[in-house]
Design an enzyme around this catalytic site. Structure first.
Site, mmCIF file in Angstrom:
data_model
loop_
_atom_site.group_PDB
_atom_site.id
_atom_site.type_symbol
_atom_site.label_atom_id
_atom_site.label_comp_id
_atom_site.label_asym_id
_atom_site.label_seq_id
_atom_site.Cartn_x
_atom_site.Cartn_y
_atom_site.Cartn_z
ATOM 1 N N HIS A 5 8.305 3.806 8.699
ATOM 2 C CA HIS A 5 8.122 2.935 9.864
ATOM 3 C C HIS A 5 6.848 3.375 10.608
ATOM 4 C CE1 HIS A 5 9.377 0.189 13.015
ATOM 5 N NE2 HIS A 5 8.945 1.103 13.871
ATOM 6 N N ASP A 14 16.044 0.953 11.684
ATOM 7 C CA ASP A 14 15.216 2.101 12.110
ATOM 8 C C ASP A 14 16.004 3.200 12.823
ATOM 9 O OD1 ASP A 14 12.990 0.624 11.181
ATOM 10 O OD2 ASP A 14 12.777 -0.364 13.119
ATOM 11 N N SER A 71 0.821 -1.216 0.000
ATOM 12 C CA SER A 71 0.000 0.000 0.000
ATOM 13 C C SER A 71 0.857 1.268 0.000
ATOM 14 C CB SER A 71 -0.976 -0.002 1.177
ATOM 15 O OG SER A 71 -0.318 0.226 2.388
ATOM 16 N N ASN A 72 2.002 1.248 0.671
ATOM 17 C CA ASN A 72 2.870 2.435 0.632
ATOM 18 C C ASN A 72 3.505 2.593 -0.744
ATOM 19 O OD1 ASN A 72 3.177 3.995 3.245
ATOM 20 N ND2 ASN A 72 3.226 1.882 3.973
ATOM 21 N N GLU A 89 0.873 7.152 6.935
ATOM 22 C CA GLU A 89 2.062 6.690 6.208
ATOM 23 C C GLU A 89 1.962 7.060 4.731
ATOM 24 O OE1 GLU A 89 3.555 2.666 6.866
ATOM 25 O OE2 GLU A 89 2.265 2.496 8.606
HETATM 26 C C1 GAR Z 1 4.026 -0.456 6.699
HETATM 27 O O1 GAR Z 1 3.207 -0.250 7.817
HETATM 28 C C2 GAR Z 1 5.442 0.019 6.995
HETATM 29 O O2 GAR Z 1 5.484 1.130 7.831
HETATM 30 C C3 GAR Z 1 6.022 -1.204 7.672
HETATM 31 O O3 GAR Z 1 5.555 -2.271 6.904
HETATM 32 C C4 GAR Z 1 4.239 -1.944 6.441
HETATM 33 C C5 GAR Z 1 4.148 -2.282 4.968
HETATM 34 O O4 GAR Z 1 2.825 -2.101 4.525
HETATM 35 N N1 GAR Z 1 7.460 -1.168 7.727
HETATM 36 C C6 GAR Z 1 8.138 -1.422 8.847
HETATM 37 O O5 GAR Z 1 7.612 -1.801 9.883
HETATM 38 C C7 GAR Z 1 9.644 -1.224 8.740
HETATM 39 N N2 GAR Z 1 10.278 -1.425 9.993
HETATM 40 P P1 GAR Z 1 2.505 -1.939 2.980
HETATM 41 O O6 GAR Z 1 3.093 -3.178 2.292
HETATM 42 O O7 GAR Z 1 1.017 -1.907 2.891
HETATM 43 O O8 GAR Z 1 3.145 -0.690 2.504
#
Ligand code: GAR
Length: 195
Positions: free
Chosen positions: A108, A149, A19-20, A178
């Site tokens: 993060h 991090d 999603s990001n 995010e």
């Molecule tokens: C997100 O919440 C991101 O912040 C986290 O993984 C998720 C990925 O979601 N990353 C971490 O925790 C890094 N330490 P997404 O695949 O929907 O973007």
């Protein structure tokens, strides 16, 4: 003469939804971020994040960890100016950090330095925030170094933690932040570096 767009590579994790990554691709396509996403790199074939990138029509490739991982990543990122980690949960090989000095960003889902480090991802983060009785959470975009991090913080967005929040409701609130934060942070560094 019009300046050409910066080129961004995005690495997604095998457990992520993408999603990001999707939010960043859309922010670039809309012009909010003066960049184009040249490649999405997935750690394994068939992940939701890889499928999402293919559906968006972004050049997508799979680079699996293992022998010569760093070199293979650098090859896949050829031509990129920036690298964004969107749900990628490993330490990046040194070759990649050397290739993109101060040009690798990570998102993060907590207000770092709180609730970061190895093993702190997804629901683990939000459960820890609730267990600690925090009244505020949010997300952080930071530069990436060789430790989990810990790189310099670029941007944070905050939201209240309500008494009736669960890890799921908190995760949903933070995820919304995010999606805005990553695009804003990338736009900010690109503008700063081009001045
Ligand atoms: C997100 O919440 C991101 O912040 C986290 O993984 C998720 C990925 O979601 N990353 C971490 O925790 C890094 N330490 P997404 O695949 O929907 O973007």
């Amino acid at each position: 003469m019009e300046k050409s767009l910066e080129r961004v590579g995005i690495m997604v994790g095998s457990k992520g939804r993408g999603s990001n990554m999707t939010a960043l691709v859309k922010a670039c396509r809309s012009g909010q971020v003066p960049a184009e996403v040249s490649v999405v790199i997935a750690s394994g074939a068939g992940s939701d994040a890889e499928k999402a990138a293919i559906d968006l029509g972004v050049p997508t490739t799979v680079v699996t960890p293992g022998d010569r991982y760093g070199e293979r990543l650098v090859e896949a990122l050829e031509g990129c100016d920036w690298l964004c980690l969107a749900g990628f949960l490993r330490i990046l090989p040194g070759e990649v950090l050397q290739k993109f000095p101060d040009r690798v960003l990570n998102i993060h889902p907590s207000l770092l330095p709180k609730f970061g480090g190895k093993g702190m991802y997804g629901h683990h983060v939000h459960e820890a925030v609730l267990a600690a009785g925090e009244t505020e959470s949010g997300c952080t975009v930071h530069f990436v170094n060789e430790r989990y991090d810990e790189g310099a913080v670029l941007l944070q967005k905050r939201c209240p933690v309500e008494p009736d929040d669960s890890a799921e409701t908190l995760a949903a609130k933070v995820l919304k932040l995010e999606h805005q934060a990553f695009a804003e942070a990338l736009s900010k560094v690109i503008h700063e570096r081009s001045c």
